[in-house]
Scaffold this active site. Sequence first.
Site, PDB file in Angstrom:
ATOM      1  N   LYS A   1      50.162  27.081  38.131  1.00 30.35           N
ATOM      2  CA  LYS A   1      50.084  27.501  36.727  1.00 30.35           C
ATOM      3  C   LYS A   1      49.949  29.017  36.638  1.00 30.35           C
ATOM      4  O   LYS A   1      48.942  29.589  37.041  1.00 30.35           O
ATOM      5  CB  LYS A   1      48.878  26.875  36.009  1.00 30.35           C
TER       6      LYS A   1
ATOM      7  N   GLY B   1      41.247  34.838  39.717  1.00 33.51           N
ATOM      8  CA  GLY B   1      40.955  35.174  38.322  1.00 33.51           C
ATOM      9  C   GLY B   1      39.519  35.619  38.176  1.00 33.51           C
ATOM     10  O   GLY B   1      38.924  36.139  39.120  1.00 33.51           O
ATOM     11  N   SER B   2      38.973  35.368  36.997  1.00 31.80           N
ATOM     12  CA  SER B   2      37.632  35.879  36.712  1.00 31.80           C
ATOM     13  C   SER B   2      36.553  35.043  37.403  1.00 31.80           C
ATOM     14  O   SER B   2      36.740  33.851  37.666  1.00 31.80           O
ATOM     15  CB  SER B   2      37.397  35.880  35.203  1.00 31.80           C
ATOM     16  N   THR B   3      35.415  35.674  37.631  1.00 29.09           N
ATOM     17  CA  THR B   3      34.296  34.979  38.277  1.00 29.09           C
ATOM     18  C   THR B   3      33.803  33.832  37.398  1.00 29.09           C
ATOM     19  O   THR B   3      33.453  32.761  37.891  1.00 29.09           O
ATOM     20  CB  THR B   3      33.170  35.990  38.573  1.00 29.09           C
ATOM     21  N   GLU B   4      33.839  34.046  36.083  1.00 28.14           N
ATOM     22  CA  GLU B   4      33.361  33.010  35.167  1.00 28.14           C
ATOM     23  C   GLU B   4      34.194  31.727  35.295  1.00 28.14           C
ATOM     24  O   GLU B   4      33.646  30.625  35.445  1.00 28.14           O
ATOM     25  CB  GLU B   4      33.468  33.576  33.757  1.00 28.14           C
TER      26      GLU B   4
ATOM     27  N   GLY C   1      36.112  30.991  37.799  1.00 27.80           N
ATOM     28  CA  GLY C   1      35.913  30.539  39.182  1.00 27.80           C
ATOM     29  C   GLY C   1      34.700  29.627  39.298  1.00 27.80           C
ATOM     30  O   GLY C   1      34.740  28.603  39.996  1.00 27.80           O
TER      31      GLY C   1
ATOM     32  N   GLU D   1      39.456  33.553  44.632  1.00 29.00           N
ATOM     33  CA  GLU D   1      39.575  35.009  44.765  1.00 29.00           C
ATOM     34  C   GLU D   1      39.238  35.574  43.396  1.00 29.00           C
ATOM     35  O   GLU D   1      40.023  35.438  42.459  1.00 29.00           O
ATOM     36  CB  GLU D   1      41.002  35.361  45.218  1.00 29.00           C
TER      37      GLU D   1
ATOM     38  N   CYS E   1      41.809  43.501  41.054  1.00 30.49           N
ATOM     39  CA  CYS E   1      40.476  42.983  41.388  1.00 30.49           C
ATOM     40  C   CYS E   1      39.780  43.873  42.414  1.00 30.49           C
ATOM     41  O   CYS E   1      38.564  44.001  42.402  1.00 30.49           O
ATOM     42  CB  CYS E   1      40.587  41.548  41.887  1.00 30.49           C
TER      43      CYS E   1
ATOM     44  N   GLU F   1      32.936  44.382  35.733  1.00 29.35           N
ATOM     45  CA  GLU F   1      34.349  44.661  36.000  1.00 29.35           C
ATOM     46  C   GLU F   1      35.042  44.988  34.675  1.00 29.35           C
ATOM     47  O   GLU F   1      35.079  44.160  33.772  1.00 29.35           O
ATOM     48  CB  GLU F   1      34.973  43.413  36.637  1.00 29.35           C
TER      49      GLU F   1
END
Length: 478
Positions: free
Chosen positions: A184, A236-239, A241, A258, A292, A389
Amino acid sequence: MAVFDYAPAPESRSIVDIQPTYGLFINGEFTDPRSGECRKTVNPANEEVLAEVAEADASDVDVAVRAARQAYETVWGPMRGSDRAKYLFRIARIIQERSRELAVLESIDNGKPIKESRDVDLPLVAAHFFYYAGWADKLAYAGFGPDPKPLGVAGQVIPWNFPLLMLAWKIAPALAAGNTVVLKPAETTPLTALHFAQICQQADLPPGVVNIVTGGGATGAALVAHPDVDKVAFTGSTEVGRQIARTVAGTRKRLTLELGGKAANIVFDDAPLDQAVEGIVNGIFFNQGHVCCAGSRLLVQESIADELLERLKRRMATLRVGDPLDKNTDIGAINSAAQLEKIRALSAAGEAEGAQRWSPPCELPARGFWFAPTLFTGVSQTHRIAREEIFGPVLSVLTFRTPAEAVEKANNTPYGLSAGIWTEKGSRILAIADQLRAGVVWANTFNKFDPTSPFGGYKESGYGREGGRHGLEAYLAR
Ligand code: NDP
């Protein structure tokens, strides 16, 4: 001394044929979504609508995963590695042949300057496929046991900052190892993935080996949660993730994440300053700072801070912001209105918390999403711009006096993806690199990538490695 302006040097857009609508790529064909939904993708440089792209729902994802399973069991899984390699080599060659078209498309959909999509993204995309094609018949020698097996169906979710390159990082190792894929792309940058689907057709890749389902976060969530997916790979974002880690927890699925970063770029007083300035500029303004591993925290030794900042400002004043398709452009458009808003909000927070903001004089286009290259000095470690970030062309500058203080400040972050060291002493490079909690440490350079080199993070930057021999491990069962 006379200063000459650059005349416009636009790359021709006519090389790429953008269709008005795109369906989902499932089982080797473009199909209409069962959901009946679609969404528009726009050119962030001028807000022009480029195409309408299908929005896959859970039932579409299910069809794609079934196609991938069928292809895995009947064709791709049993196929000899040397035969899989032929397909991957073929895809790599077609990417090279169509690289100009793909670079233009990437710049139009993403906003990045053509000189980056043409000279960085596309060569690396092709190199990834070439590199992993070479591994497909040598898996027994990769160090993961004498007869490593593929995992099955990989569900892969990628972001918008390097749309085609992230696709290559995900798809090339997965296919080389014998897995099939449902991928996706991000909702704001789906077009190069859909043209990659055409390349799969052109390469006669067996149907179902690669499936592309476009859509937003809900589509990604449906893919990650699908019970017949064996492996999830996310960038993508840590959130998000974290959400994915929760979804996958307790299942048999393998997971690599990642996520974000807040890299320190450390300049010591013995560094070659002009080179360091180039590295700092590349570290934070490459790809509008949508990277990133961007060097978003500059740590500079106090004794050279004034001189370095003066040179840096002089260099920043020469950066050309504007039309992504102009070959002279250094900084293109911000990818979306939402991302622009986030950059503005964090920059405003930097000022409100007492840091000093500076940008060179810079005329921004009236339409589209734009942000001038920005520098914050007087930043302390507690400021949000030093911790969060920003994912934009914004550099936070902090100073240090001793190497120990530099290391402490560099590691004072929840992230741990990358770092940079600038010094003329090799012994100092080794000593400092050893103490930095970062997956990649560049010395006297920054933002250099190679398919043979593993990439990944510590702490909240995620886990697992992509690239190199290490990148195969995530797609193999022992
Ligand atoms: P997200 O993490 O939201 O997006 C990354 C991918 O995940 C996209 O394809 C997105 O779909 C998809 N996604 C979103 N929600 C879910 C979910 N619940 N389950 C599965 N997949 C999901 O990043 P954003 O684009 O929202 O960017 C937000 C911030 O994240 C940025 O400002 C930046 O700081 C950071 N970021 C970091 C990246 C990195 O490389 N480390 C890359 C991108 C962003 P869709 O885009 O279609 O909604």
